[in-house]
Design a protein around this motif. Structure first.
Motif, PDB file in Angstrom:
ATOM      1  N   ILE A   1       0.762  -1.173  -0.013  1.00  0.00           N
ATOM      2  CA  ILE A   1      -0.066   0.051  -0.061  1.00  0.00           C
ATOM      3  C   ILE A   1       0.785   1.170  -0.074  1.00  0.00           C
ATOM      4  N   GLU A   2       1.889   1.333   0.698  1.00  0.00           N
ATOM      5  CA  GLU A   2       3.051   2.460   0.679  1.00  0.00           C
ATOM      6  C   GLU A   2       3.224   2.717  -0.824  1.00  0.00           C
ATOM      7  N   GLU A   3       3.468   1.621  -1.574  1.00  0.00           N
ATOM      8  CA  GLU A   3       4.022   1.537  -2.976  1.00  0.00           C
ATOM      9  C   GLU A   3       2.714   2.088  -3.983  1.00  0.00           C
ATOM     10  N   GLN A   4       1.641   1.679  -3.568  1.00  0.00           N
ATOM     11  CA  GLN A   4       0.332   2.036  -4.290  1.00  0.00           C
ATOM     12  C   GLN A   4       0.070   3.534  -3.975  1.00  0.00           C
ATOM     13  N   VAL A   5       0.300   3.976  -2.948  1.00  0.00           N
ATOM     14  CA  VAL A   5      -0.053   5.205  -2.381  1.00  0.00           C
ATOM     15  C   VAL A   5       1.059   6.384  -3.166  1.00  0.00           C
ATOM     16  N   LYS A   6       2.178   5.925  -3.103  1.00  0.00           N
ATOM     17  CA  LYS A   6       3.334   6.584  -3.725  1.00  0.00           C
ATOM     18  C   LYS A   6       3.046   6.714  -5.172  1.00  0.00           C
ATOM     19  N   ASN A   7       2.635   5.846  -5.951  1.00  0.00           N
ATOM     20  CA  ASN A   7       2.404   5.955  -7.262  1.00  0.00           C
ATOM     21  C   ASN A   7       1.194   6.719  -7.758  1.00  0.00           C
ATOM     22  N   TYR A   8       0.140   6.308  -6.844  1.00  0.00           N
ATOM     23  CA  TYR A   8      -0.973   7.125  -7.245  1.00  0.00           C
ATOM     24  C   TYR A   8      -0.906   8.762  -7.245  1.00  0.00           C
ATOM     25  N   VAL A   9      -0.134   9.012  -5.938  1.00  0.00           N
ATOM     26  CA  VAL A   9       0.019  10.664  -5.665  1.00  0.00           C
ATOM     27  C   VAL A   9       0.917  11.089  -6.938  1.00  0.00           C
ATOM     28  N   ASN A  10       1.854  10.179  -7.443  1.00  0.00           N
ATOM     29  CA  ASN A  10       2.887  10.764  -8.574  1.00  0.00           C
ATOM     30  C   ASN A  10       2.018  11.115  -9.619  1.00  0.00           C
ATOM     31  N   ARG A  11       0.831  10.392  -9.843  1.00  0.00           N
ATOM     32  CA  ARG A  11       0.111  10.735 -10.980  1.00  0.00           C
ATOM     33  C   ARG A  11      -0.818  11.739 -10.675  1.00  0.00           C
ATOM     34  N   LEU A  12      -0.975  12.451  -9.505  1.00  0.00           N
ATOM     35  CA  LEU A  12      -1.902  13.573  -9.491  1.00  0.00           C
ATOM     36  C   LEU A  12      -1.031  14.897  -9.352  1.00  0.00           C
ATOM     37  N   GLN A  13       0.220  14.527  -9.092  1.00  0.00           N
ATOM     38  CA  GLN A  13       1.082  15.737  -8.847  1.00  0.00           C
ATOM     39  C   GLN A  13       1.054  16.851  -9.773  1.00  0.00           C
ATOM     40  N   SER A  14       0.653  16.599 -11.206  1.00  0.00           N
ATOM     41  CA  SER A  14       0.392  17.669 -12.176  1.00  0.00           C
ATOM     42  C   SER A  14      -0.963  18.243 -11.927  1.00  0.00           C
ATOM     43  N   MET A  15      -1.834  17.641 -11.277  1.00  0.00           N
ATOM     44  CA  MET A  15      -3.212  18.450 -10.676  1.00  0.00           C
ATOM     45  C   MET A  15      -2.908  19.386  -9.468  1.00  0.00           C
ATOM     46  N   ASN A  16      -1.574  19.333  -9.291  1.00  0.00           N
ATOM     47  CA  ASN A  16      -1.258  20.020  -7.893  1.00  0.00           C
ATOM     48  C   ASN A  16      -1.941  19.187  -6.582  1.00  0.00           C
ATOM     49  N   ILE A  17      -1.977  18.045  -6.732  1.00  0.00           N
ATOM     50  CA  ILE A  17      -2.614  17.164  -5.385  1.00  0.00           C
ATOM     51  C   ILE A  17      -1.311  16.543  -4.981  1.00  0.00           C
ATOM     52  N   HIS A  18      -1.017  16.549  -3.802  1.00  0.00           N
ATOM     53  CA  HIS A  18       0.512  16.165  -3.449  1.00  0.00           C
ATOM     54  C   HIS A  18       0.493  15.124  -2.187  1.00  0.00           C
ATOM     55  N   ASN A  19      -0.710  14.775  -1.600  1.00  0.00           N
ATOM     56  CA  ASN A  19      -0.469  13.607  -0.571  1.00  0.00           C
ATOM     57  C   ASN A  19      -1.919  12.942  -0.540  1.00  0.00           C
ATOM     58  N   ALA A  20      -1.620  11.745   0.405  1.00  0.00           N
ATOM     59  CA  ALA A  20      -2.809  10.894   0.646  1.00  0.00           C
ATOM     60  C   ALA A  20      -2.398   9.942   1.735  1.00  0.00           C
TER      61      ALA A  20
ATOM     62  N   GLU B   1     -12.588  -7.881  11.981  1.00  0.00           N
ATOM     63  CA  GLU B   1     -12.641  -8.994  13.207  1.00  0.00           C
ATOM     64  C   GLU B   1     -11.963  -8.958  14.349  1.00  0.00           C
ATOM     65  N   THR B   2     -10.441  -8.467  14.107  1.00  0.00           N
ATOM     66  CA  THR B   2      -9.835  -8.271  15.114  1.00  0.00           C
ATOM     67  C   THR B   2      -9.569  -6.697  15.760  1.00  0.00           C
ATOM     68  N   MET B   3      -9.818  -5.678  14.677  1.00  0.00           N
ATOM     69  CA  MET B   3      -9.641  -4.358  14.885  1.00  0.00           C
ATOM     70  C   MET B   3      -8.209  -3.947  14.678  1.00  0.00           C
ATOM     71  N   ALA B   4      -7.437  -4.895  14.170  1.00  0.00           N
ATOM     72  CA  ALA B   4      -5.942  -4.761  14.261  1.00  0.00           C
ATOM     73  C   ALA B   4      -5.528  -3.895  12.853  1.00  0.00           C
ATOM     74  N   ILE B   5      -4.746  -2.822  12.999  1.00  0.00           N
ATOM     75  CA  ILE B   5      -4.371  -1.844  11.913  1.00  0.00           C
ATOM     76  C   ILE B   5      -3.517  -2.993  11.112  1.00  0.00           C
ATOM     77  N   GLU B   6      -3.560  -3.045   9.886  1.00  0.00           N
ATOM     78  CA  GLU B   6      -2.881  -3.899   8.935  1.00  0.00           C
ATOM     79  C   GLU B   6      -1.731  -3.184   8.267  1.00  0.00           C
ATOM     80  N   ALA B   7      -2.277  -1.923   7.851  1.00  0.00           N
ATOM     81  CA  ALA B   7      -1.366  -0.935   7.147  1.00  0.00           C
ATOM     82  C   ALA B   7      -1.642   0.443   7.707  1.00  0.00           C
ATOM     83  N   TYR B   8      -0.640   1.334   7.793  1.00  0.00           N
ATOM     84  CA  TYR B   8      -0.822   2.727   8.049  1.00  0.00           C
ATOM     85  C   TYR B   8       0.116   3.346   7.407  1.00  0.00           C
ATOM     86  N   VAL B   9      -0.294   4.181   6.543  1.00  0.00           N
ATOM     87  CA  VAL B   9       0.288   5.075   5.498  1.00  0.00           C
ATOM     88  C   VAL B   9      -0.101   6.386   5.689  1.00  0.00           C
ATOM     89  N   GLY B  10       0.676   7.221   6.438  1.00  0.00           N
ATOM     90  CA  GLY B  10       0.462   8.504   6.742  1.00  0.00           C
ATOM     91  C   GLY B  10       0.526   9.605   6.016  1.00  0.00           C
TER      92      GLY B  10
END
Ligand SMILES: [Zn+2]
Ligand SMILES: [Zn+2]
Length: 772
Positions: free
Chosen positions: A285-304, A312-321
């Motif tokens: 997901i870190e990879e997905q977020v990075k690639n996705y935001v890279n595609r939005l840079q031209s629109m002046n959108i820089h973060n996610a 079921e367990t309420m465990a956090i399985e991924a945390y991309v700040g």
């Protein structure tokens, strides 16, 4: 026998006494000079499988990672003890034979060797480095025995392995195996272990990665020695000798940086913090977020930011700040999961579920999406259009604003605020006194974490549970019921409909749509794009925007956040094996009138089925039409008071709300009007007085004396009204159609505005007009 005992006793007595004195002296000294090793460890953040996700330098700038006893394998233990201190498990901290042997050697060779140092004594030296004098050596021997008194052999070995230097600022076997071999100590081979155990002898010249050939030669010498001593089988030794030595200094792992920093702050004294993060999911997901935001840079959108919760367990399985922690230009270090932002429309699902529980609406209840004025607050829809009559499910799926504000007005803002407080929305707790109807359109502060936890409660059939970041948090068996299972079921069905405008506009057939329920949100000024979705297994929260708060015209929850949400769901849980939600026992289907959503009456010929909660949902007989007496030509209507004895007919007419009539008039939408009421009727009507929509009761107006402005008078009336009369301070100023806008110049001071209709029904509002 007796004489023999007497014969021996003086010596035994003396020996016992001496030993007793020594032990007492030792214990006394131990009390007087307690030796309590304090080690400052680096903080390690581990993933759910124990892999180190992220490591921080210790307060004294060392890579000193705490090694658990379980990480010390028998192979490591055997090799190390053989090499360093063969009698480790038998001596009390000092090895008298080794001391004698070393002393002899010192005398004969005149050189000092450290051969007499036990592992315990080395630990003492590593804990408190001192100059190598005989006095210090004595103190070290005493402290070594103290260590043996208070710690087990395994604990002493563990201390040794945690402190031993491996060159540079690397200390301890775990840091060494991680930073030189990129793996956990349990996974080290015999060759790697041997290489590592000899580094501490000469940490600078044998430092791995700097002179690997020298290290390899030294390693193989030791391996051959192990072979001679039959420590391992010959074939094992041969394999180890043939193993190449590829070592280079690696950088410390730095994954999930925002979570790592957060937990380090929360648990400052814990050397290892075990998180619930699934390392593959996090990486992906870190990879997905990075690639996705890279595609939005031209629109002046820089973060996610993205948060993944296992329902079921309420465990956090991924945390991309953020998209890139190391990008300081776009605020990469800001934790987007905890940043307070405007929620846009993302709180609407909680509002609708609460209204289902309060028995106010069902999914097919008809709501009026028409211009409305809530004491001066006139919300608009996202697309600035109105839809007239819509079903509740359409209003929620299309995120219409007016119906949401109306429902909030009905259940009242404090009720929703209490729900949000119950769901632990921190900023809303602080803001609660200042929040009004606009909160449902985003006029409040929330975090991605809070929203994702809220939506996880929808996925858990209304049960609210705490999020789990570390494995230390116990799995809570039972949560608190935020909304009923029944209301959640209705909600989940609405949020799953695939024919929705909050699907991305570029949504093509090649993009698979997983079965999920989701809600989007776009904050005022297009600063935040949200899309929070769930199925039975996961709840995923996605935020896209700029940490600077800069708005972007192209930004919207549907087009900017939803594609990322879908692609994460697709890669994480496409075709979830857990299926969808089952209808609760208390939810059933019933026939309703499509024109109102109410229980069909005699004239309701268009009937459809709708879900309802038994014993809770409203049970109103439909009144979408009503019977009206008219003359045979249908030109004059009668009430029971003025109904003639003959020449009349009974007909149905739509029972339209005043606000809907006003909307139809405004938009010039044709509707069936009621014939004018019998002019000779003398009945006095009470119910259905005009509703003054402008000005607002109690409002203040400021007018310039040089150029006095006019204020608008408008009202909504019942369907049977043809004419209204406007009064300012009881003086008639205008008579005309109820749908005609009237403008007047009010006097200064307190002003009474009245509106009467042709049935004699009257309403007043008070305003204050001031000069500027
Ligand atoms: Zn009906
Ligand atoms: Zn009448």
């Amino acid at each position: 026998m007796l004489p023999r005992k007497n014969f021996k006793s003086p010596f035994l007595k003396k020996a016992t006494l001496l030993l007793g004195c020594l032990i007492t002296a030792f214990l006394l000294l131990d009390l007087l000079f307690p030796f309590k090793p304090k080690v400052q460890y680096s903080t390690q953040i581990t993933a759910s499988d124990g892999t180190v996700l992220h490591a921080f330098l210790s307060p004294d700038d060392k890579w000193r990672l705490y090694t658990n006893i379980v990480e010390i394998t028998p192979l490591l233990q055997k090799t190390l003890i053989y090499k360093e201190d063969r009698y480790f498990y038998y001596h009390p901290g000092i090895n008298p034979f080794a001391i004698l042997r070393a002393a002899g050697r010192n005398i004969f060779t005149g050189r000092r060797t450290s051969g007499a140092s036990t592992i315990t004594m080395q630990v003492v030296r590593l804990l408190e480095p001192k100059k190598r004098t005989y006095l210090n050596k004595l103190a070290e021997s005493f402290q070594a025995m103290q260590l043996e008194l208070h710690f087990s052999k395994d604990e002493i070995l563990q201390l040794y392995l945690n402190l031993v230097p491996y060159g540079g600022n690397i200390e301890g076997i775990k840091a060494a195996s991680l930073l030189y071999f990129g793996k956990a100590p349990q996974l080290l081979s015999l060759a790697e272990i041997t290489a590592l155990t000899i580094v501490p002898n000469r940490p600078s010249s044998l430092r791995p990665g700097s002179n690997n050939d020298v290290l390899k030669t030294a390693r193989n010498q030791w391996l051959q020695r192990f072979g001679k001593e039959k420590l391992f089988e010959e074939s094992v030794i041969q394999d180890a000798i043939e193993e190449p030595l590829f070592v280079k200094r690696l950088t410390a792992p730095k994954q999930a940086p925002h979570l790592a920093l957060r937990l380090k702050k929360d648990f400052p004294d814990q050397p290892i913090i075990h998180t619930s993060i699934i390392i593959q999911t996090q990486k992906q997901i870190e990879e997905q977020v990075k690639n996705y935001v890279n595609r939005l840079q031209s629109m002046n959108i820089h973060n996610a930011a993205v948060l993944v919760v296992n329902n079921e367990t309420m465990a956090i399985e991924a945390y991309v700040g953020s998209a890139d922690f190391n990008n300081p230009f776009d605020g990469g270090q800001v934790d987007g999961i905890r940043a307070v932002r405007s929620p846009g429309s993302t709180l609407k699902p909680l509002l609708y579920a609460t209204a289902f529980d309060k028995g106010i609406i069902t999914p097919k209840t008809i709501l009026n999406d028409v211009p409305s004025n809530f004491n001066g607050y006139e919300p608009e829809n996202f697309d600035q259009h109105f839809n007239g009559q819509v079903t509740t499910e359409f209003a929620l799926a299309n995120s219409l604003n007016i119906p949401a504000v109306k429902i909030l007005k009905e259940i009242t803002a404090p009720v929703l605020i209490n729900k949000l407080k119950q769901a632990d929305f921190q900023t809303i707790k602080k803001q609660s006194k200042d929040l009004g109807l606009s909160m449902i359109l985003g006029g409040c502060g929330v975090t991605l974490e809070e929203l994702t936890r809220l939506f996880a409660s929808f996925s858990n059939e209304g049960e609210l549970k705490q999020l789990r970041y570390t494995t230390e948090n116990a799995v809570s068996k039972k949560g608190e019921q935020l909304v009923s299972q029944d209301a959640t079921y209705l909600l989940n069905n609405i949020l799953t409909q695939v024919t929705r405008p909050d699907l991305p506009t570029n949504f093509d057939n090649t993009f698979h749509l997983p079965t999920i329920a989701w809600k989007t949100g776009t904050s005022y000024g297009k600063r935040d794009a949200w899309s929070i979705g769930y199925n039975r297994r996961y709840t995923i929260g996605v935020w896209v925007g700029n940490f600077s708060g800069e708005g972007v015209p192209e930004l919207s929850g549907a087009n900017t956040a939803t594609p990322l949400l879908f692609s994460i769901f697709n890669s994480l849980d496409y075709n979830s094996p857990k299926g969808w939600y089952k209808m609760p026992a208390n939810v059933a289907l019933r026939k309703i009138c499509a024109a109102s959503g109410d229980i069909p009456g005699d004239f309701c010929d268009h009937q459809i089925t709708d879900y309802y909660i038994m014993g809770v949902s409203p049970y109103h007989k439909c009144r979408h039409l009503r019977w009206v007496f008219t003359d045979t030509a249908g030109k004059i209507s009668y009430c029971t008071y003025c109904l003639p004895e003959k020449d009349f007919i009974k007909n149905t007419y739509p029972n339209l709300a005043p606000e809907l009539i006003a909307y139809y008039e405004l938009k010039k939408i044709p509707y069936q009007k009621l014939p004018a009421h019998n002019p000779s009727c003398e009945r006095i009507f009470h119910e259905g007085a005009p509703l003054i929509t402008s000005p607002n009761d109690g409002s203040e107006y400021f007018i310039q004396t040089s150029e006095p402005q006019k204020i608008q008078l408008s009202c909504q009336t019942s369907i049977d009204v043809q004419e209204v009369f406007w009064y300012v301070n009881d003086a008639l100023v205008k008579r005309g159609s109820p749908h005609e806008a009237v403008f007047v110049s009010p006097p200064v001071g307190r002003v009474k505005i009245s509106c009467s209709d042709d049935k004699g029904r009257n309403s007043d509002v008070q305003i204050v007009v001031k000069k500027i």
